[in-house]
Design an enzyme around this catalytic site. Structure first.
Site, PDB file in Angstrom:
ATOM      1  N   GLU A 569       0.905  -1.201  -0.062  1.00 24.54           N
ATOM      2  CA  GLU A 569      -0.094  -0.022  -0.073  1.00 24.54           C
ATOM      3  C   GLU A 569       0.834   1.143   0.161  1.00 24.54           C
ATOM      4  OE1 GLU A 569      -2.679   0.447   3.272  1.00 24.54           O
ATOM      5  OE2 GLU A 569      -3.486   2.361   2.538  1.00 24.54           O
ATOM      6  N   ASN A 624      -4.557   4.795  -2.187  1.00 32.95           N
ATOM      7  CA  ASN A 624      -5.837   5.547  -1.438  1.00 32.95           C
ATOM      8  C   ASN A 624      -6.144   6.368  -2.327  1.00 32.95           C
ATOM      9  OD1 ASN A 624      -5.833   4.002   1.442  1.00 32.95           O
ATOM     10  ND2 ASN A 624      -3.618   4.798   1.198  1.00 32.95           N
ATOM     11  N   ASP A 686     -11.985   0.189   1.956  1.00 29.85           N
ATOM     12  CA  ASP A 686     -10.698   0.324   3.271  1.00 29.85           C
ATOM     13  C   ASP A 686     -11.533   0.827   4.252  1.00 29.85           C
ATOM     14  OD1 ASP A 686      -8.500   0.981   4.083  1.00 29.85           O
ATOM     15  OD2 ASP A 686      -7.912   2.739   3.087  1.00 29.85           O
ATOM     16  N   GLU A 743      -6.165  -4.722   8.815  1.00 28.88           N
ATOM     17  CA  GLU A 743      -5.174  -3.626   8.870  1.00 28.88           C
ATOM     18  C   GLU A 743      -4.640  -3.839  10.297  1.00 28.88           C
ATOM     19  OE1 GLU A 743      -5.595  -0.215   6.296  1.00 28.88           O
ATOM     20  OE2 GLU A 743      -7.513  -0.445   7.002  1.00 28.88           O
TER      21      GLU A 743
HETATM   22  P1  C2E Z   1      -5.114   4.117   5.888  1.00 28.87           P
HETATM   23  O1  C2E Z   1      -5.559   3.873   4.410  1.00 28.87           O
HETATM   24  O2  C2E Z   1      -6.103   3.331   6.753  1.00 28.87           O
HETATM   25  O3  C2E Z   1      -3.743   3.697   5.913  1.00 28.87           O
HETATM   26  C1  C2E Z   1      -3.166   2.595   6.984  1.00 28.87           C
HETATM   27  C2  C2E Z   1      -2.537   3.458   8.065  1.00 28.87           C
HETATM   28  O4  C2E Z   1      -2.573   2.559   9.139  1.00 28.87           O
HETATM   29  C3  C2E Z   1      -1.331   4.018   7.738  1.00 28.87           C
HETATM   30  O5  C2E Z   1      -1.053   5.247   8.353  1.00 28.87           O
HETATM   31  C4  C2E Z   1      -0.576   3.182   8.544  1.00 28.87           C
HETATM   32  O6  C2E Z   1       0.953   3.794   8.753  1.00 28.87           O
HETATM   33  C5  C2E Z   1      -1.218   2.677   9.747  1.00 28.87           C
HETATM   34  N1  C2E Z   1      -0.712   1.345   9.875  1.00 28.87           N
HETATM   35  C6  C2E Z   1      -0.317   0.320   9.248  1.00 28.87           C
HETATM   36  N2  C2E Z   1       0.048  -0.587  10.164  1.00 28.87           N
HETATM   37  C7  C2E Z   1       0.008  -0.354  11.374  1.00 28.87           C
HETATM   38  C8  C2E Z   1      -0.074  -0.978  12.705  1.00 28.87           C
HETATM   39  O7  C2E Z   1       0.259  -2.149  12.936  1.00 28.87           O
HETATM   40  N3  C2E Z   1      -0.708  -0.166  13.848  1.00 28.87           N
HETATM   41  C9  C2E Z   1      -0.779   1.180  13.487  1.00 28.87           C
HETATM   42  N4  C2E Z   1      -1.203   1.880  14.671  1.00 28.87           N
HETATM   43  N5  C2E Z   1      -1.128   1.745  12.383  1.00 28.87           N
HETATM   44  C10 C2E Z   1      -0.548   1.029  11.232  1.00 28.87           C
HETATM   45  P2  C2E Z   1      -0.703   6.618   8.029  1.00 28.87           P
HETATM   46  O8  C2E Z   1       0.393   6.382   6.934  1.00 28.87           O
HETATM   47  O9  C2E Z   1      -0.381   7.577   8.813  1.00 28.87           O
HETATM   48  O10 C2E Z   1      -1.793   7.064   7.071  1.00 28.87           O
HETATM   49  C11 C2E Z   1      -2.864   7.483   7.603  1.00 28.87           C
HETATM   50  C12 C2E Z   1      -4.166   7.500   6.631  1.00 28.87           C
HETATM   51  O11 C2E Z   1      -3.792   8.582   5.780  1.00 28.87           O
HETATM   52  C13 C2E Z   1      -4.482   6.332   5.694  1.00 28.87           C
HETATM   53  O12 C2E Z   1      -5.300   5.581   6.293  1.00 28.87           O
HETATM   54  C14 C2E Z   1      -5.004   6.916   4.603  1.00 28.87           C
HETATM   55  O13 C2E Z   1      -6.346   6.934   4.869  1.00 28.87           O
HETATM   56  C15 C2E Z   1      -4.639   8.243   4.436  1.00 28.87           C
HETATM   57  N6  C2E Z   1      -3.285   8.267   3.435  1.00 28.87           N
HETATM   58  C16 C2E Z   1      -2.234   8.072   3.420  1.00 28.87           C
HETATM   59  N7  C2E Z   1      -1.442   8.104   2.274  1.00 28.87           N
HETATM   60  C17 C2E Z   1      -2.384   8.702   1.599  1.00 28.87           C
HETATM   61  C18 C2E Z   1      -2.488   8.922   0.170  1.00 28.87           C
HETATM   62  O14 C2E Z   1      -1.408   8.963  -0.739  1.00 28.87           O
HETATM   63  N8  C2E Z   1      -3.703   9.354  -0.350  1.00 28.87           N
HETATM   64  C19 C2E Z   1      -4.631   9.539   0.495  1.00 28.87           C
HETATM   65  N9  C2E Z   1      -5.863   9.792  -0.035  1.00 28.87           N
HETATM   66  N10 C2E Z   1      -4.725   9.163   1.678  1.00 28.87           N
HETATM   67  C20 C2E Z   1      -3.651   8.779   2.235  1.00 28.87           C
HETATM   68 CA    CA Z   2      -5.586   2.358   2.903  1.00 26.98          CA
HETATM   69 CA    CA Z   3      -7.106   1.741   6.304  1.00 21.48          CA
END
Ligand code: C2E
Ligand code: CA
Ligand code: CA
Length: 798
Positions: A569, A624, A686, A743
């Site tokens: 991802e 995403n 998602d 996730e």
């Molecule tokens: P998401 O799509 O649900 O992405 C997964 C989030 O869970 C990611 O946070 C990831 O770092 C985090 N994660 C993965 N494994 C674990 C784990 O074991 N424990 C915990 N606590 N967290 C974990 P991240 O990278 O901070 O991204 C947060 C949200 O930001 C994403 O949720 C997504 O909705 C959004 N996002 C990130 N990158 C993009 C992007 O390029 N475009 C868009 N539209 N949204 C993005």
């Molecule tokens: Ca996602």
């Molecule tokens: Ca997610």
């Protein structure tokens, strides 16, 4: 009668009698010609009247004396000069007064006029008789004297009465009557006189002799004739000129676009077609109307002889009772010798309307008609000023529509405009008298509320305003829904100046937006700082791509059964130059709010696809998609272009969307999803479980994958409900033949539990934190797809 007859025949020289009659007729004709001229109106009425008096007076006198010359009683006769002059003066004065009365408009005035004139003739005659010095005693027959006076009055009255109905050249008829009045009176009076010779009475030497008298009288008579002739000729000429000029003027006047009104004093004499059209009145109804009847607010300066240079704006009353705005110019006009005035009337309704429109536009928003920012600011300044002296609080409510930009992007600007107009109407209707609603620009509105107990009063209004937006808006045949966020600040509690008040309400608004849609926030001092930071961050984000502060991290998704990496991802990362790492949970909502997410998302997609295309094993790439990005019309084309450009196999791209998208406009979302699906890309649901989590989504669209939100995974060990949900989602996926991804898997316990429940794939820190692609060299370059799953976990199952 017989006496009168014998007096004329036996005591008069008949030739001179005829001359007297002729002079009299001539004078009469002239008098009536002048009288008619007076009646025609215009200036110099008095001069004409004096002339008529003079002509008639001297005419009567000349007639009298020529007739006296014709009288030959065979006695020496002389005339007293003073009395003769007195008789002339009296004749002129009294007939002048008579003519004045004769020109009065009322018909019955003919009688007093005739009486005065008749009396004038009589007075002249009898005073004239006293001027006669004759060598004998004069004895009068009183009956005949009164008869003569009666005849003079009767014929004069008849002449005046007749004159009213006639004009040149028919004035000879009253002139004839008048001649009869003068001559009749004279000769009857002569018949009344008897002279008894008395040698004791001597004729004084200084008395004028008959010969001298003859010369004087003939001279005067000639003078009268000359005057009368000149007057008649001149008058005719003038009248003809005036008529021609009037015709020419009328042609000109009617051709004029402007209304022209000729006035005499306060009375309307004439008007051109433009003016008649403007008023809606026929020309005969117009003549004689008072100026005030049509221009109730206009007072022309009667005294000023000069033309008033300035146009005056006033109101014109129309015949139908309506009124219009006009501009009026007053000009003096020499109209056939009389000094009239002309009103130039211009209809300025259009001009006024245009001016009002421009003024309205300057102060009102053209789209919604609400007061604009400048009116809002000036009103607030005035209100705050007054409130300060009245010690009354003033609240400002800043209102911003939530995700309005998305409406514009999705439905187009016309629908966006329509929505703004409808929102403006509802806000205005809801605020009612309670506050002034303005549109500050875009989807920003503001309300000023005066008085009440603050901030409770403003809070209640804010709630009412939000509620008013709850019902869907029917725009272009579609039902649009929109919510708003409201920020409130109160004067003087929060702010000391109007500028501060607006600023703080705006700050409160930004916090309201940050807290979620449809929220009301009140200003707090701490907000100030927070907002500044947010704004700064948003502008920093816009230059982050160019400044190379953004990068993409990848987090693997692993197949639980074999421990193989199935794909990555793409997760956006921002390393701010001063602030260091900033999480997407902070900056993605910011970008969504400002709309920058469209650009940002496109950048992520292109960069991640380019990267994935380089991977040796054909692993999946999950990207995403923000709802804002998703609702773009050209999303499918853009993705297609990116795929073509980067050479990534469409089936390897997996787009992650959230269910929120399907809630707002399901039909449209599904149509877009189907278009994407046609490209050959995969679509995943998602964060499942966080929203409404309706199972019907899966019936309406065949998702390729469902990702259980990490909150359930975190809780599933300790919380039965969470575990039950995880279990049911997995069951659902199995039932639909749709892989389920868990996730946020952080612990081996969670992994074991998921394995027990029969979960297909996992993603989480336990496997790997999101990292730069270089970190996964062994997978993407060495094709070692089982390199990541911790051995212990996999072994635990076996
Ligand atoms: P998401 O799509 O649900 O992405 C997964 C989030 O869970 C990611 O946070 C990831 O770092 C985090 N994660 C993965 N494994 C674990 C784990 O074991 N424990 C915990 N606590 N967290 C974990 P991240 O990278 O901070 O991204 C947060 C949200 O930001 C994403 O949720 C997504 O909705 C959004 N996002 C990130 N990158 C993009 C992007 O390029 N475009 C868009 N539209 N949204 C993005
Ligand atoms: Ca996602
Ligand atoms: Ca997610």
């Amino acid at each position: 009668m017989l006496r009168v007859y014998s007096c004329i025949v036996h005591e008069h020289d008949l030739g001179l009698v005829v001359v007297a009659g002729f002079i009299c007729l001539l004078a009469s004709l002239t008098s009536f010609a002048i009288l008619e001229r007076v009646r025609m109106g215009g200036a110099r009425k008095l001069t004409w009247l004096l002339l008529a008096g003079f002509v008639a007076g001297t005419g009567i006198w000349s007639t009298h004396f020529v007739a006296m010359l014709a009288y030959q009683p065979n006695l020496p006769i002389g005339y007293d000069l003073n009395r003769t002059l007195l008789s002339v003066a009296i004749a002129i004065l009294i007939t002048g007064a008579g003519w004045f009365v004769a020109t009065r408009p009322a018909r019955w005035m003919a009688l007093p006029a005739g009486t005065i004139i008749g009396a004038g003739i009589a007075t002249m005659h009898y005073i004239g008789m006293t001027a006669m010095n004759v060598g004998g005693r004069l004895v009068w027959d009183e009956t005949i004297v009164w008869m003569s006076v009666a005849v003079g009055i009767a014929f004069s009255t008849a002449a005046v009465a007749m004159e009213r109905r006639l004009s040149l050249p028919f004035t000879w008829r009253p002139a004839l009557l008048f001649t009869l009045a003068i001559c009749g009176l004279h000769f009857i009076a002569m018949g009344a006189a008897s002279i008894y010779p008395d040698p004791r009475i001597a004729v004084p030497d200084e008395a004028i002799s008959s010969a001298t008298l003859a010369v004087i009288v003939v001279a005067v008579a000639l003078l009268i004739m000359t005057i009368s002739f000149a007057v008649v000729v001149l008058d005719r000429q003038l009248a003809r000129n005036a008529a021609e000029e009037a015709h020419r003027l009328r042609t000109f006047a009617n051709a004029a676009v402007e209304g022209l009104v000729v006035i005499d004093g306060e009375r309307i004499i004439d008007a051109n077609l433009s003016f008649l059209g403007l008023v809606g009145m026929p020309s005969d109804a117009m003549a004689g109307k008072g100026l005030a009847e049509l221009f109730p607010e206009f007072k022309p300066q009667t005294s000023s002889a000069a033309n008033d240079p300035a146009a005056i704006e006033t109101r014109l009353l129309r015949a139908d009772g309506s009124s219009c705005d006009v501009e009026v110019l007053l000009r003096h006009l020499d109209w056939g010798g009389s000094d009239l005035r002309v009103l130039v009337v211009r209809d300025i309704t259009d001009r006024k309307e245009a001016a009002a429109r421009i003024a309205h536009l300057a102060f009102h928003d053209a789209l919604t008609g609400l007061p604009n920012r400048s009116v809002f600011a000036s009103s607030l300044a005035a209100i705050a000023d007054k409130a300060a002296s009245d010690a009354e609080p003033v609240a400002v409510l800043c209102i911003n529509l939530d995700r309005f930009k998305a409406v514009n992007d999705i439905y187009g600007h016309a629908a966006g405009d329509g929505l703004l107009v409808a929102v403006a109407q509802r806000l205005h209707a809801t605020a009612g008298d309670a506050g002034l609603v303005a549109r500050l620009g875009g989807d920003e509105f503001a309300v000023i509320q005066i008085g009440g107990t603050q901030p409770g009063h403003a809070g209640a209004l804010a709630e009412r305003l939000l509620n008013s937006l709850d019902r869907a808006f029917a725009i272009d045949g579609q039902d649009l829904r929109i919510s708003a966020s409201i920020g409130v600040a109160v004067f003087p509690a929060d702010a000391q100046t109007p500028t501060e008040l607006i600023k703080y309400a705006d700050l409160a608004l930004h916090r309201a937006k940050a807290e979620g849609r449809g929220t009301v926030c009140f200003y707090e001092a701490a907000m100030d700082q927070a907002l500044r930071e947010r704004r700064q961050l948003d502008s920093d984000l816009r230059r982050a791509i160019a400044d190379d502060e953004l990068s993409i991290h990848y987090q693997p998704m692993v197949d639980l059964e074999h421990g193989r990496v199935l794909g990555f991802e793409a997760l956006l990362r921002w390393r701010h130059r001063q602030l260091g790492d900033i999480g997407p949970a902070t900056f993605i909502p910011l970008a969504e709010e400002s709309g920058y997410i469209v650009e940002l998302g496109a950048w992520v997609l292109r960069k991640a696809c380019a990267e994935a295309a380089q991977w040796k094993p054909p692993l999946k790439l999950s990207v995403n998609l923000s709802p804002i990005q998703f609702m773009q019309d050209d999303l499918a084309q853009e993705i297609e272009a990116v795929l073509a450009e980067t050479g990534l196999e469409p089936s390897r791209l997996d787009l992650e969307i959230t269910e929120g998208l399907l809630i707002k406009e399901p039909e449209r979302a599904i149509a877009i999803l189907q278009r994407l699906k046609k490209l050959g890309v995969q679509i995943s649901m998602d964060d499942f479980g966080t929203g409404y989590s309706s199972l019907s989504y899966f019936r309406t669209f065949p998702f390729d994958k469902v990702k259980i939100d990490q909150s359930f995974i975190r809780d599933m060990i300790d919380n039965k409900q969470a575990r039950a949900i995880v279990r049911s989602v997995i069951g659902l996926g199995r039932g639909l033949g749709m892989p389920v991804v868990a996730e946020g898997v952080e612990t081996a316990e969670q992994l074991d539990a998921l394995r027990l429940e029969g979960c297909d794939q996992v993603q989480g820190y336990l496997i790997s934190r999101p990292s730069p692609i270089s970190y996964f060299e062994r997978v993407v370059i060495d094709r070692d797809v089982t390199a990541l799953l911790p051995a212990r976990s996999i072994n635990a199952r076996k």
